[in-house]
Write an enzyme that holds these catalytic residues in place. Structure first.
Site, PDB file in Angstrom:
ATOM      1  N   GLY A 326       0.780  -1.233   0.000  1.00 43.61           N
ATOM      2  CA  GLY A 326       0.000   0.000   0.000  1.00 43.61           C
ATOM      3  C   GLY A 326       0.806   1.275   0.000  1.00 43.61           C
ATOM      4  O   GLY A 326       0.252   2.349   0.236  1.00 43.61           O
ATOM      5  N   CYS A 331      -0.983   3.148  -5.491  1.00 43.23           N
ATOM      6  CA  CYS A 331      -1.624   2.102  -4.693  1.00 43.23           C
ATOM      7  C   CYS A 331      -2.556   2.713  -3.652  1.00 43.23           C
ATOM      8  O   CYS A 331      -2.190   3.673  -2.968  1.00 43.23           O
ATOM      9  CB  CYS A 331      -0.552   1.264  -3.998  1.00 43.23           C
ATOM     10  SG  CYS A 331      -1.184  -0.258  -3.289  1.00 43.23           S
ATOM     11  N   MET A 414      -1.259  -2.088 -10.660  1.00 42.60           N
ATOM     12  CA  MET A 414      -1.772  -3.380 -11.105  1.00 42.60           C
ATOM     13  C   MET A 414      -3.086  -3.719 -10.410  1.00 42.60           C
ATOM     14  O   MET A 414      -3.781  -4.648 -10.801  1.00 42.60           O
ATOM     15  CB  MET A 414      -0.732  -4.473 -10.863  1.00 42.60           C
ATOM     16  CG  MET A 414       0.560  -4.268 -11.648  1.00 42.60           C
ATOM     17  SD  MET A 414       0.284  -4.011 -13.403  1.00 42.60           S
ATOM     18  CE  MET A 414      -0.198  -5.658 -13.901  1.00 42.60           C
ATOM     19  N   ARG A 429      -3.610 -11.159  -8.514  1.00 42.52           N
ATOM     20  CA  ARG A 429      -2.663 -10.553  -7.575  1.00 42.52           C
ATOM     21  C   ARG A 429      -3.386 -10.053  -6.329  1.00 42.52           C
ATOM     22  O   ARG A 429      -2.823 -10.025  -5.240  1.00 42.52           O
ATOM     23  CB  ARG A 429      -1.938  -9.396  -8.268  1.00 42.52           C
ATOM     24  CG  ARG A 429      -0.818  -8.792  -7.442  1.00 42.52           C
ATOM     25  CD  ARG A 429      -0.136  -7.659  -8.190  1.00 42.52           C
ATOM     26  NE  ARG A 429       1.155  -7.361  -7.596  1.00 42.52           N
ATOM     27  CZ  ARG A 429       1.326  -6.549  -6.557  1.00 42.52           C
ATOM     28  NH1 ARG A 429       0.287  -5.973  -5.991  1.00 42.52           N
ATOM     29  NH2 ARG A 429       2.542  -6.330  -6.075  1.00 42.52           N
ATOM     30  N   GLN A 441      -7.591  -1.514  -5.997  1.00 41.45           N
ATOM     31  CA  GLN A 441      -6.566  -1.217  -4.993  1.00 41.45           C
ATOM     32  C   GLN A 441      -5.457  -0.357  -5.597  1.00 41.45           C
ATOM     33  O   GLN A 441      -4.359  -0.266  -5.057  1.00 41.45           O
ATOM     34  CB  GLN A 441      -5.980  -2.512  -4.427  1.00 41.45           C
ATOM     35  CG  GLN A 441      -6.992  -3.325  -3.633  1.00 41.45           C
ATOM     36  CD  GLN A 441      -6.354  -4.502  -2.924  1.00 41.45           C
ATOM     37  OE1 GLN A 441      -5.315  -4.365  -2.273  1.00 41.45           O
ATOM     38  NE2 GLN A 441      -6.965  -5.668  -3.036  1.00 41.45           N
TER      39      GLN A 441
END
Length: 514
Positions: A326, A331, A414, A429, A441
């Site tokens: 994070g 992110c 991602m 993921r 996320q």
């Protein structure tokens, strides 16, 4: 005499700063901007600093820099450039297994010592076949043997000089009519060392040097372009066959085993198990599977941010750990999932535990400046993985576009919906491939053009060396030793101190880094 003066010289020096253990002793989560490293004593030049560091138990890099397996950061061009400058790139897996394996193959074929599986044609092939091979592989110096295979009798070679000025109507011409014949070739005998072969190639002034056995059968070939690459990139990360090192990312699901097979066939040196939360039964099972089927293959587990997470993966047999949850610029895991950890604390806690088992740690995420790289390494990380720092470089995937006169490239997490919609690999993921509602996320954005990493990475390398010089560490191993022994001292920064440490008090300024 004033009562505050000390007699007897300057032998007394007060304790100053905090050790790493003291810095992270309380429950506060710290990231790179929350502290500084106190300077030490300089008795060496910056270019003497040795940046050699371990990526995994068995792979060592001359530069502690890694490109992240993101679809807007690392494909073959980035991985090649990173390896040439002493680091390594990890090819992303938000694509088909075949595409990813082909990207790995491009990296492995870019530079080689003895090439034992070159493109070989026969005299009955045509000029068109050579041109097709050039489009597919990027070169046209092709040995010609009787049967068009390795191990067959060498009869000639075709180079660009043989076909450059042929018209399109001549593309059906047989190679036997245009090739340079065997009696005009310079060759080396089988058993010659690579150094001896390179010397022969230099003296011959040829582009390729075929290696033949006593029956004049082709067994290998070496290329002049590789000599130039050796000269121009002395730090290049290479395997035992003198090919560039290349990593690749895979998930932890059953169908990732097929992807893994293709990657190992393509020559991947190290696999990173790509998961936002690596402490799972899926990842542990995949580590066991890889270690059983490919015991030679180095495996990096993660991502983790606690010693407890690291323990399970170390017990499973990983060769390296990726730390961060994070903290990346794109992110939002901490915001959405309420899970994660400030990156400074995460790196220190995991590295301090993993070092006891000889497992190197990769600091992944939160790197915005070269100073952050130095801090991550000073907290125990062996290498640093970069995403946004390398995004929008020439070598990063994607096309440039203009917005308000600024040249930009797309960059996305991602865990963003954009990435998830492109391929299910990015969903895996984040354990969300079966969900009806996707929970993002990460975000999508754009970054201003940074130019080529051929200029940017040398700036990072020099910055790390100068940082180590100011600290008084001649190498990264010395830097870590100083940290764990308590010799290296840190200091927390207030918000005011952070403002003071940046540019301030100016009406306008230009910030040129290199």
């Amino acid at each position: 005499m004033a009562d505050y003066l000390i007699s007897g010289g300057t032998g007394y020096v007060p304790e100053d700063g905090l050790t790493a253990q003291q810095l992270f002793a309380n429950a506060d989560g710290l990231t790179y901007n929350d502290f500084l490293i106190l300077p030490g004593f300089i008795d060496f030049t910056a270019d003497e600093v040795d940046l050699t560091s371990a990526l995994t138990r068995k792979i060592t890099l001359k530069t502690p820099l890694i490109s992240s397996p993101m679809d807007t950061v690392t494909e073959a061009d980035m991985a090649i450039a990173m390896a040439l400058m002493g680091g390594i790139g990890f090819i992303h897996h938000n694509c088909t297994p075949e595409f990813q394996a082909n990207e790995v193959r491009k990296v492995k074929k870019f530079e080689q010592g003895f090439i034992t599986d070159p493109v070989v044609l026969s005299p009955s092939h045509t000029v068109g076949d050579v041109l097709e091979a050039k489009i597919r592989h990027g070169f046209s110096g092709i040995p010609i043997t009787e049967t068009g295979t390795m191990g067959s009798k060498l009869v000639g070679i075709v180079t660009s000089r043989d076909i450059d000025f042929l018209a399109e109507k001549d593309h059906t011409t047989l190679l036997s009519e245009v090739m340079t014949p065997r009696n005009e070739l310079v060759v080396a005998p089988a058993g010659v060392t690579l150094k001896e072969a390179n010397e022969i190639l230099q003296r011959s002034k040829k582009g390729k040097l075929p290696i033949v056995n006593d029956r004049d059968e082709l067994v290998a070939i070496i290329a002049r372009t590789d000599l130039k690459k050796n000269r121009d990139y002395p730090l290049a990360s290479k395997d035992s066959h003198k090919q560039l090192l290349c990593g690749a990312a895979v998930g932890t699901r059953e169908d990732d085993k097929y992807r893994l097979d293709l990657l190992t066939q393509a020559g991947a040196d190290v696999i990173v198990l790509d998961s936002s939360q690596g402490n799972s039964v899926y990842q542990i099972a995949m580590v066991h599977y890889i270690k059983q089927k490919y015991p030679h293959l180095q495996v990096i587990g993660g991502n983790v941010v606690t010693a407890a997470q690291a323990k399970n993966l170390i017990d499973a047999g990983v060769d390296g750990l990726r730390v961060g949850m994070g903290c990346g610029s794109i992110c939002i895991t901490q915001e959405v999932m309420a899970c994660g950890r400030p990156q400074g604390t995460a790196v220190y806690k995991v590295a301090e535990y993993a070092r006891r088992f000889g497992v190197p740690v990769i600091a992944d995420g939160g790197i915005q400046t070269v100073g952050h790289v130095v801090k991550a390494l000073a907290l125990g990380a062996s290498t640093v993985m970069m995403g946004s720092l390398l995004a929008a470089t020439t070598e990063a995937p994607g096309e440039y576009f203009f917005s308000d006169g600024v040249r930009l490239k797309k960059y996305r997490g991602m865990g963003s919906l954009d990435a998830m919609e492109k391929s299910s690999s990015s969903q895996k993921r984040y354990f969300s491939e079966g969900d009806k509602v996707k929970i993002a996320q990460g975000v999508s954005g754009s970054i201003q053009d940074k130019g080529s990493i051929q200029k940017f990475v040398p700036y990072l390398i020099a910055g790390i060396q100068h940082g180590c010089q100011d600290i008084g560490a001649r190498s990264l191993s010395v830097l870590r030793s100083m940290m764990y022994s308590g010799e290296l001292k840190f200091e927390k920064r207030t918000m005011s101190a952070q403002i003071e440490g940046g540019v301030h008090g100016l009406h306008s300024y230009e910030k040129r880094l290199y």
